[in-house]
Design a protein around this motif. Structure first.
Motif, short mmCIF file in Angstrom:
data_model
loop_
_atom_site.label_atom_id
_atom_site.label_comp_id
_atom_site.label_asym_id
_atom_site.label_seq_id
_atom_site.Cartn_x
_atom_site.Cartn_y
_atom_site.Cartn_z
N ARG A 3 63.43 45.66 15.70
CA ARG A 3 62.18 46.25 16.21
C ARG A 3 62.24 46.26 17.74
O ARG A 3 63.03 45.54 18.35
CB ARG A 3 60.96 45.41 15.78
CG ARG A 3 60.82 45.20 14.28
CD ARG A 3 60.40 46.46 13.54
NE ARG A 3 59.12 46.98 13.98
CZ ARG A 3 57.93 46.55 13.51
NH1 ARG A 3 57.87 45.56 12.62
NH2 ARG A 3 56.81 47.10 13.93
N ILE A 4 61.40 47.09 18.34
CA ILE A 4 61.25 47.09 19.79
C ILE A 4 59.78 46.90 20.12
O ILE A 4 58.91 47.58 19.54
CB ILE A 4 61.81 48.37 20.43
CG1 ILE A 4 61.67 48.33 21.97
CG2 ILE A 4 61.17 49.62 19.85
CD1 ILE A 4 62.44 49.43 22.69
N ASP A 59 64.60 43.43 27.96
CA ASP A 59 65.65 44.43 27.75
C ASP A 59 65.47 45.67 28.61
O ASP A 59 66.37 46.49 28.71
CB ASP A 59 65.69 44.83 26.27
CG ASP A 59 66.10 43.67 25.38
OD1 ASP A 59 67.28 43.30 25.40
OD2 ASP A 59 65.21 43.10 24.71
N GLY A 60 64.32 45.81 29.22
CA GLY A 60 64.04 46.94 30.09
C GLY A 60 62.60 46.89 30.52
O GLY A 60 61.84 46.00 30.13
N THR A 70 63.28 51.52 33.65
CA THR A 70 64.64 51.11 33.98
C THR A 70 65.20 50.20 32.90
O THR A 70 64.46 49.51 32.18
CB THR A 70 64.70 50.36 35.32
OG1 THR A 70 63.83 49.21 35.26
CG2 THR A 70 64.25 51.25 36.47
N ARG A 71 66.53 50.18 32.81
CA ARG A 71 67.24 49.27 31.93
C ARG A 71 68.53 48.86 32.61
O ARG A 71 69.33 49.69 32.97
CB ARG A 71 67.55 49.94 30.58
CG ARG A 71 68.31 49.03 29.60
CD ARG A 71 68.66 49.76 28.33
NE ARG A 71 69.52 50.91 28.60
CZ ARG A 71 70.17 51.60 27.66
NH1 ARG A 71 70.02 51.26 26.39
NH2 ARG A 71 70.92 52.64 27.98
N ASN A 72 68.71 47.55 32.79
CA ASN A 72 69.92 47.02 33.43
C ASN A 72 70.22 47.71 34.76
O ASN A 72 71.37 48.03 35.08
CB ASN A 72 71.13 47.17 32.49
CG ASN A 72 70.96 46.41 31.21
OD1 ASN A 72 70.36 45.33 31.18
ND2 ASN A 72 71.50 46.95 30.11
N GLY A 73 69.16 47.94 35.54
CA GLY A 73 69.32 48.55 36.84
C GLY A 73 69.44 50.07 36.83
O GLY A 73 69.49 50.70 37.89
N ALA A 213 63.55 57.88 22.65
CA ALA A 213 64.47 58.99 22.40
C ALA A 213 65.86 58.67 22.96
O ALA A 213 66.88 58.94 22.31
CB ALA A 213 63.93 60.27 23.02
N LEU A 214 65.91 58.08 24.14
CA LEU A 214 67.19 57.72 24.75
C LEU A 214 67.89 56.62 23.96
O LEU A 214 69.13 56.59 23.88
CB LEU A 214 66.97 57.28 26.20
CG LEU A 214 66.58 58.39 27.19
CD1 LEU A 214 66.12 57.80 28.51
CD2 LEU A 214 67.77 59.33 27.42
N LEU A 215 67.10 55.71 23.38
CA LEU A 215 67.67 54.61 22.61
C LEU A 215 67.95 54.98 21.16
O LEU A 215 68.57 54.22 20.42
CB LEU A 215 66.73 53.40 22.65
CG LEU A 215 66.44 52.77 24.01
CD1 LEU A 215 65.47 51.61 23.87
CD2 LEU A 215 67.73 52.31 24.68
N GLY A 216 67.47 56.15 20.75
CA GLY A 216 67.65 56.58 19.37
C GLY A 216 66.81 55.79 18.39
O GLY A 216 67.22 55.57 17.24
#
Length: 277
Positions: A3-4, A59-60, A70-73, A213-216
């Motif tokens: 889950r997110i 995680d972001g 952002t995620r990881n910069g 959408a970017l993470l699917g």
């Protein structure tokens, strides 16, 4: 199933000031250890997120009410205002004698005169906490700001205002028009009004959909937890919206699911109920 979860900051992770329930830290770290994703989803600028919140580990982050993510910069979402939009907002504030902050991704910029207003707010809030026998935070709720003269108006994400008038949210929405999204803010002032102004269509909800959408990932599997009016669009797009126990009743009704308050293990209880722990 992974889950997110998207978590608001003020009033959800952080009690307005600097207090975080220990169970909140435990819950976030345990959920991530269990393979779930936990993202911040805040109206704050990235550079204004309290360091104790950042230290929990995420995680972001969706920031500035959805203008950036952002995620990881890496910048995943970026929707600053146009310079003429910023000018329209500042002209409105100047015409009505309203103090304000402009937010970019990196920082918060304060108009002249707003710091004394915020210091008085903090003084009154700390006095109320002391009278109620509550712990007094080691730091204040005054944003870490830079002078307005330093702002790059091509990078502004949104404005936050503090007005002596009680009806500024409604008045600004009418006068500025449909291009702008005007909502009540989360600063519990003793009088007047506080609000946020961003672009219509740029919300926490819109940013969440871009991130998913970017993470699917499917929005139906996403969780959103918050307590403020800028969380409404988040509640609308995630499959499991959760309002904090300290949210106003109308927001609790909009979410449909309610956990306990921010310092009463609200995040931990929500995560436990939803099976993340």
């Amino acid at each position: 199933m992974t889950r997110i979860a998207f978590l608001d900051v003020d009033g959800t992770i952080l009690e307005h000031g600097s207090l975080i329930a220990p169970s909140t830290v435990t819950a976030i770290r345990q959920a991530r250890a269990n393979g779930h994703l936990v993202w911040l989803c805040t109206g704050r600028a990235q550079g204004d997120i309290h360091p104790d919140v950042t230290a929990i580990g995420f995680d972001g982050a969706v920031s500035n009410g959805g203008a950036y993510a952002t995620r990881n910069g890496e910048m995943l979402v970026r929707h600053p205002m146009r310079r003429d939009d910023v000018a329209a907002i500042e002209d409105y504030f100047a015409a009505h004698g309203i103090h304000y902050f402009l937010q970019s991704h990196e920082a918060v910029f304060a108009s002249p005169g707003i710091e004394p207003v915020m210091r008085e707010y903090v003084r009154e809030r700390l006095a109320q906490r002391a009278a109620a026998g509550l712990d007094i935070p080691a730091t204040t709720a005054i944003p870490r700001t830079r002078p307005l003269a330093e702002v790059d108006r091509d990078q502004v994400a949104k404005a936050v205002f503090v007005s002596p008038a009680a009806d500024t949210v409604a008045h600004a929405a009418v006068e500025l028009g449909e291009r702008f999204h005007v909502i009540p803010g989360s600063i519990p002032l003793p009088g007047g009004s506080n609000g946020e102004i961003g672009l219509t269509g740029v919300t926490k909800g819109s940013a969440i959909l871009e991130v998913l959408a970017l993470l699917g990932l499917d929005p139906a599997d996403a969780i959103g937890i918050g307590d403020s009016w800028n969380d409404v669009e988040m509640f609308e797009v995630v499959g499991t919206p959760v309002a904090m126990g300290n949210a106003v009743p109308e927001l609790q009704r909009l979410a449909g699911r309610v956990t306990t308050a921010v310092l009463d293990d609200g995040v931990h209880n929500a995560f436990a109920e939803l099976g993340l722990l």
